[in-house]
Design an enzyme around this catalytic site. Structure first.
Site, PDB file in Angstrom:
ATOM      1  CD  GLU A  44      -2.725   1.353   2.459  1.00 34.59           C
ATOM      2  OE1 GLU A  44      -3.753   2.044   2.393  1.00 34.59           O
ATOM      3  OE2 GLU A  44      -2.361   0.753   3.499  1.00 34.59           O
ATOM      4  CG  ASP A 118      -2.575  15.411  -1.255  1.00 32.39           C
ATOM      5  OD1 ASP A 118      -3.400  16.035  -1.963  1.00 32.39           O
ATOM      6  OD2 ASP A 118      -1.834  15.975  -0.440  1.00 32.39           O
ATOM      7  CE  LYS A 122      -4.011  25.628  -5.198  1.00 32.09           C
ATOM      8  NZ  LYS A 122      -3.154  26.584  -4.450  1.00 32.09           N
ATOM      9  CB  THR A 191      -8.595   3.528   4.912  1.00 34.82           C
ATOM     10  OG1 THR A 191      -9.420   4.636   4.519  1.00 34.82           O
ATOM     11  CG2 THR A 191      -8.247   2.699   3.682  1.00 34.82           C
ATOM     12  CD  GLU A 192      -6.502   4.375   9.777  1.00 30.26           C
ATOM     13  OE1 GLU A 192      -5.641   3.895  10.526  1.00 30.26           O
ATOM     14  OE2 GLU A 192      -6.402   4.365   8.534  1.00 30.26           O
ATOM     15  CE1 TYR A 193      -7.871  11.546   6.401  1.00 28.58           C
ATOM     16  CE2 TYR A 193      -6.183   9.997   5.714  1.00 28.58           C
ATOM     17  CZ  TYR A 193      -6.539  11.216   6.259  1.00 28.58           C
ATOM     18  OH  TYR A 193      -5.572  12.092   6.662  1.00 28.58           O
ATOM     19  CD  GLU A 194     -13.515   2.404   2.476  1.00 30.64           C
ATOM     20  OE1 GLU A 194     -14.401   1.780   1.878  1.00 30.64           O
ATOM     21  OE2 GLU A 194     -12.325   2.012   2.558  1.00 30.64           O
TER      22      GLU A 194
END
Length: 217
Positions: A44, A118, A122, A191-194
């Site tokens: 990962e 991330d 931009k 995941t934590e973010y998920e």
């Protein structure tokens, strides 16, 4: 994401050098010896605090996992999980993934996971996205023939960019979901973010892509 400095982090990482591999470039071609078996290896890129890799390794003891995270103050959290309960088929690397091709020999890896990377929204930062063609080339270099990338994000823009980048690179998109948590996909490990984003009602996008072993006609 603001990172909190943890002055103890490097000492702890050095103390557990059998878990966080300190000089991964010296291990290229020898990862199966490090794990002590011939099992396939999944990595990962951007493993964060390590929940995904930890849960994957626990659920799949027949597969070896390596989590790569460049931020020391983050990877030490992943290490703490493994200090509490060491998982023999999981190792960590505290390095930038731009150096991926020096960590592994050609064909040494079976699958790459990219989770909630991330988005670098931009245009001038396009080359930093982990699905930019340069990164795709690096993954291909270390993957077995026909190796796979499994990608998840809550960012629609990054998802659309990524599937286009993979397709333009010549990869075969074998699975695609525009709303993973409301799909029939089974066996998803979060995941934590998920967990955080999905609890707020965010859609989770997923794509699985495979490198072609033969050129497109």
């Amino acid at each position: 994401m603001r990172l909190r400095h943890k002055p103890y982090a490097m000492d702890r990482i050095n103390e557990y050098s059998h878990i966080v591999i300190g000089n991964p470039e010296e291990s290229a071609g020898n990862w199966k010896e490090i794990f002590g078996n011939e099992q396939p290896i999944h990595i990962e890129v951007g493993t964060g605090r390590g929940r995904f890799m930890y849960d994957m390794a626990k659920a799949n003891p027949h597969i070896n996992y390596i989590g790569i995270e460049k931020f020391t103050s983050v990877v030490v959290d992943a290490l703490d999980k493994l200090i509490e309960e060491e998982v023999p088929n999981l190792k960590l690397i505290n390095k930038d993934a731009e150096d991926l091709t020096v960590f592994f020999a050609k064909g040494e890896i079976d699958r790459v996971y990219l989770n909630f990377s991330d988005p670098w929204p931009k245009n001038r930062h396009t080359k930093r996205r982990l699905t930019y063609k340069t990164f795709l080339r690096n993954y291909e270099e270390v993957l077995v023939d026909g190796g796979e990338i499994h990608f998840k994000t809550d960012n629609q823009g990054l998802f659309e960019y990524s599937i286009m980048s993979m397709a333009e690179y010549g990869m075969l998109l074998t699975y695609l979901s525009l709303d993973l948590h409301n799909s029939d996909y089974e066996g998803n490990i979060m995941t934590e973010y998920e967990e955080k984003f999905s609890s707020k009602g965010h859609r989770i996008y997923r794509v699985e892509a495979k490198y072609r072993t033969e050129p497109m006609q």
